[in-house]
Write an enzyme that holds these catalytic residues in place. Structure first.
Site, PDB file in Angstrom:
ATOM      1  N   ASP A  11       0.733   1.946   0.573  1.00 37.19           N
ATOM      2  CA  ASP A  11      -0.605   1.347   1.069  1.00 37.19           C
ATOM      3  C   ASP A  11      -0.216  -0.087   1.148  1.00 37.19           C
ATOM      4  O   ASP A  11       0.865  -0.901   0.845  1.00 37.19           O
ATOM      5  CB  ASP A  11      -1.474   1.590  -0.114  1.00 37.19           C
ATOM      6  CG  ASP A  11      -2.828   0.755   0.809  1.00 37.19           C
ATOM      7  OD1 ASP A  11      -3.133   1.342   1.784  1.00 37.19           O
ATOM      8  OD2 ASP A  11      -3.686  -0.054  -0.233  1.00 37.19           O
ATOM      9  N   SER A  12      -0.938  -0.606   2.011  1.00 35.62           N
ATOM     10  CA  SER A  12      -1.015  -2.355   2.449  1.00 35.62           C
ATOM     11  C   SER A  12      -1.230  -3.051   0.957  1.00 35.62           C
ATOM     12  O   SER A  12      -1.071  -4.102   1.065  1.00 35.62           O
ATOM     13  CB  SER A  12      -2.176  -2.628   3.511  1.00 35.62           C
ATOM     14  OG  SER A  12      -3.416  -2.036   2.981  1.00 35.62           O
TER      15      SER A  12
ATOM     16  N   TYR B 241      -3.640  -5.235   6.139  1.00 34.37           N
ATOM     17  CA  TYR B 241      -3.234  -4.796   7.464  1.00 34.37           C
ATOM     18  C   TYR B 241      -4.278  -4.456   8.739  1.00 34.37           C
ATOM     19  O   TYR B 241      -3.870  -4.480   9.668  1.00 34.37           O
ATOM     20  CB  TYR B 241      -2.325  -3.438   7.471  1.00 34.37           C
ATOM     21  CG  TYR B 241      -1.171  -3.525   6.601  1.00 34.37           C
ATOM     22  CD1 TYR B 241      -0.521  -4.722   5.844  1.00 34.37           C
ATOM     23  CD2 TYR B 241      -0.382  -2.478   6.611  1.00 34.37           C
ATOM     24  CE1 TYR B 241       0.677  -4.627   5.229  1.00 34.37           C
ATOM     25  CE2 TYR B 241       1.025  -2.425   5.934  1.00 34.37           C
ATOM     26  CZ  TYR B 241       1.445  -3.469   5.334  1.00 34.37           C
ATOM     27  OH  TYR B 241       2.726  -3.523   4.794  1.00 34.37           O
ATOM     28  N   GLY B 242      -5.371  -4.396   8.248  1.00 38.25           N
ATOM     29  CA  GLY B 242      -6.532  -3.901   9.155  1.00 38.25           C
ATOM     30  C   GLY B 242      -6.919  -4.783  10.228  1.00 38.25           C
ATOM     31  O   GLY B 242      -7.489  -4.483  11.064  1.00 38.25           O
TER      32      GLY B 242
ATOM     33  N   CYS C 101      -2.416   4.468   3.563  1.00 34.61           N
ATOM     34  CA  CYS C 101      -3.307   3.433   4.117  1.00 34.61           C
ATOM     35  C   CYS C 101      -3.571   4.278   5.526  1.00 34.61           C
ATOM     36  O   CYS C 101      -2.960   4.888   6.272  1.00 34.61           O
ATOM     37  CB  CYS C 101      -2.263   2.398   4.361  1.00 34.61           C
ATOM     38  SG  CYS C 101      -3.180   0.984   5.389  1.00 34.61           S
ATOM     39  N   ASN C 102      -4.883   4.164   5.833  1.00 35.95           N
ATOM     40  CA  ASN C 102      -5.271   4.606   7.088  1.00 35.95           C
ATOM     41  C   ASN C 102      -4.832   3.883   8.169  1.00 35.95           C
ATOM     42  O   ASN C 102      -4.485   4.484   9.247  1.00 35.95           O
ATOM     43  CB  ASN C 102      -6.963   4.533   7.184  1.00 35.95           C
ATOM     44  CG  ASN C 102      -7.531   5.694   6.331  1.00 35.95           C
ATOM     45  OD1 ASN C 102      -7.822   6.921   6.953  1.00 35.95           O
ATOM     46  ND2 ASN C 102      -7.679   5.506   5.037  1.00 35.95           N
TER      47      ASN C 102
ATOM     48  N   GLU D  71     -12.256  -5.403  -3.143  1.00 35.93           N
ATOM     49  CA  GLU D  71     -11.095  -6.081  -3.866  1.00 35.93           C
ATOM     50  C   GLU D  71     -11.749  -7.212  -5.110  1.00 35.93           C
ATOM     51  O   GLU D  71     -11.201  -7.442  -6.006  1.00 35.93           O
ATOM     52  CB  GLU D  71     -10.335  -6.986  -2.985  1.00 35.93           C
ATOM     53  CG  GLU D  71      -9.646  -6.332  -1.670  1.00 35.93           C
ATOM     54  CD  GLU D  71      -8.116  -6.071  -1.997  1.00 35.93           C
ATOM     55  OE1 GLU D  71      -7.505  -6.821  -2.827  1.00 35.93           O
ATOM     56  OE2 GLU D  71      -7.678  -5.104  -1.575  1.00 35.93           O
TER      57      GLU D  71
ATOM     58  N   CYS E 134     -10.703   4.618   5.280  1.00 37.67           N
ATOM     59  CA  CYS E 134     -10.135   3.462   4.647  1.00 37.67           C
ATOM     60  C   CYS E 134      -9.947   3.716   3.047  1.00 37.67           C
ATOM     61  O   CYS E 134     -10.796   3.878   2.495  1.00 37.67           O
ATOM     62  CB  CYS E 134     -10.808   1.990   4.907  1.00 37.67           C
ATOM     63  SG  CYS E 134     -10.236   0.613   4.235  1.00 37.67           S
ATOM     64  N   THR E 135      -8.682   3.233   2.506  1.00 41.66           N
ATOM     65  CA  THR E 135      -8.407   3.470   1.194  1.00 41.66           C
ATOM     66  C   THR E 135      -9.571   2.685   0.127  1.00 41.66           C
ATOM     67  O   THR E 135      -9.800   3.398  -0.876  1.00 41.66           O
ATOM     68  CB  THR E 135      -7.182   2.700   0.738  1.00 41.66           C
ATOM     69  OG1 THR E 135      -7.109   1.334   1.274  1.00 41.66           O
ATOM     70  CG2 THR E 135      -5.869   3.475   1.108  1.00 41.66           C
ATOM     71  N   HIS E 136     -10.057   1.848   0.629  1.00 48.39           N
ATOM     72  CA  HIS E 136     -11.074   1.207  -0.252  1.00 48.39           C
ATOM     73  C   HIS E 136     -12.501   1.808  -0.338  1.00 48.39           C
ATOM     74  O   HIS E 136     -13.143   1.605  -1.161  1.00 48.39           O
ATOM     75  CB  HIS E 136     -11.111  -0.425   0.075  1.00 48.39           C
ATOM     76  CG  HIS E 136     -10.054  -1.331  -0.121  1.00 48.39           C
ATOM     77  ND1 HIS E 136      -8.757  -0.810   0.490  1.00 48.39           N
ATOM     78  CD2 HIS E 136      -9.996  -2.370  -0.825  1.00 48.39           C
ATOM     79  CE1 HIS E 136      -8.085  -1.795   0.156  1.00 48.39           C
ATOM     80  NE2 HIS E 136      -8.616  -2.853  -0.708  1.00 48.39           N
TER      81      HIS E 136
HETATM   82  N1  DGL Z   1      -5.193  -0.032   3.179  1.00 52.05           N
HETATM   83  C1  DGL Z   1      -6.164  -0.196   4.243  1.00 52.05           C
HETATM   84  C2  DGL Z   1      -6.692   1.153   5.105  1.00 52.05           C
HETATM   85  O1  DGL Z   1      -6.713   2.238   4.509  1.00 52.05           O
HETATM   86  C3  DGL Z   1      -7.193  -1.294   4.206  1.00 52.05           C
HETATM   87  C4  DGL Z   1      -7.040  -2.539   3.741  1.00 52.05           C
HETATM   88  C5  DGL Z   1      -6.169  -3.346   4.682  1.00 52.05           C
HETATM   89  O2  DGL Z   1      -6.567  -3.674   5.751  1.00 52.05           O
HETATM   90  O3  DGL Z   1      -4.942  -3.413   4.817  1.00 52.05           O
HETATM   91  O4  DGL Z   1      -6.874   1.076   6.406  1.00 52.05           O
END
Ligand code: DGL
Length: 247
Positions: A7-8, A39-40, A70-71, A150, A180-182
């Protein structure tokens, strides 16, 4: 089975939680690119470069599989990761599309896709859902949810205001993809904002469903060896991991 989860940052721990609940793996190597998250908001070329570096990192372990939690990475860099990897690579976007198709028998239902800017602009979910026969789609980039989670803000005024900001023009969906993971960490707030009948699709559950269809998981591991790696401050990631996963 030994799996790498990428994941990011820390968000992919929501996917690890689902993997642990289903006792699928003997060993999980988690890598969060905490030095370069989010990363988004980055462009495709950068996301691909970082994703290939993650594949290279995972080559230090003899993995059976890499799960891209990570999506954003799943939407932009899965093909390149597969080319660079010596083991299979699966991503949450494909899994989320299949889980949605399984959960919704009526193809006319309205689906709201949530994700980062990069995930939404890739249209990866829309393309996949169109192929599955779903055309009544809405998509919304809701990146502000990432820093809120976060900061461990899972309810309250700021989150309510953010929900209103993003969703005031959204018509009530029948299903929401938490792309999105969050977002699973604020799923209660999202559910309450809409209706209790709205079906929420969670990446972690979707990947478990996908894995169980694709591999033989007749062995259940009551104890999973879990190792955390991060590109910056691994101790902080480990602490969050222990807290969220209660390990
Ligand atoms: N892990 C990213 C996702 O699932 C979210 C956080 C990011 O922007 O890196 O898209």
């Amino acid at each position: 089975m030994k799996v790498g989860v990428f994941d990011s940052g820390i968000g992919g721990l929501t996917v690890v939680k689902s993997l642990l609940e289903h006792k699928l793996f003997e060993e999980i190597i988690y890598f969060g690119d905490t030095a370069r998250v989010p990363y988004g908001i980055k462009d495709k070329t950068t996301i691909i470069r970082y994703a290939i570096e993650a594949v290279e990192f995972f080559k230090n372990f003899e993995l059976d599989l890499i799960i891209v939690a990570c999506n954003t990475v799943s939407a932009h860099a899965l093909t390149e990761m597969r080319e660079a990897s010596t083991c299979p690579v699966i991503g949450v976007v494909e899994a989320g599309i299949l889980a949605t198709a399984n959960a919704l028998k009526d193809k006319t239902l309205n689906i709201l896709i949530l994700g980062t800017k990069a995930t939404i602009s890739s249209k990866a979910y829309e393309i996949g859902l169109n192929e599955e026969g779903f055309h009544n789609l809405q998509a919304k980039a809701t990146g502000l949810f990432v820093p809120l989670v976060e900061e461990e803000i899972y309810n309250g005024e700021i989150l309510e205001a953010t929900l209103k900001h993003y969703f005031k023009e959204i018509k009530n969906p029948n299903a929401i993809i938490l792309g999105c993971t969050h977002f699973p960490l604020i799923s209660d707030a999202i559910q309450n904002y809409f209706s209790s009948d709205t079906i929420l699709i969670h990446s972690g559950d979707a990947i478990v469903e996908h894995l169980q269809k694709s591999f033989d998981f007749s062995i259940k591991y009551n104890k999973t060896k879990l190792e955390f790696f991060a590109s910056e401050n691994p101790e902080a990631l480990k602490a969050v991991g222990k807290k969220w996963l209660q390990v």
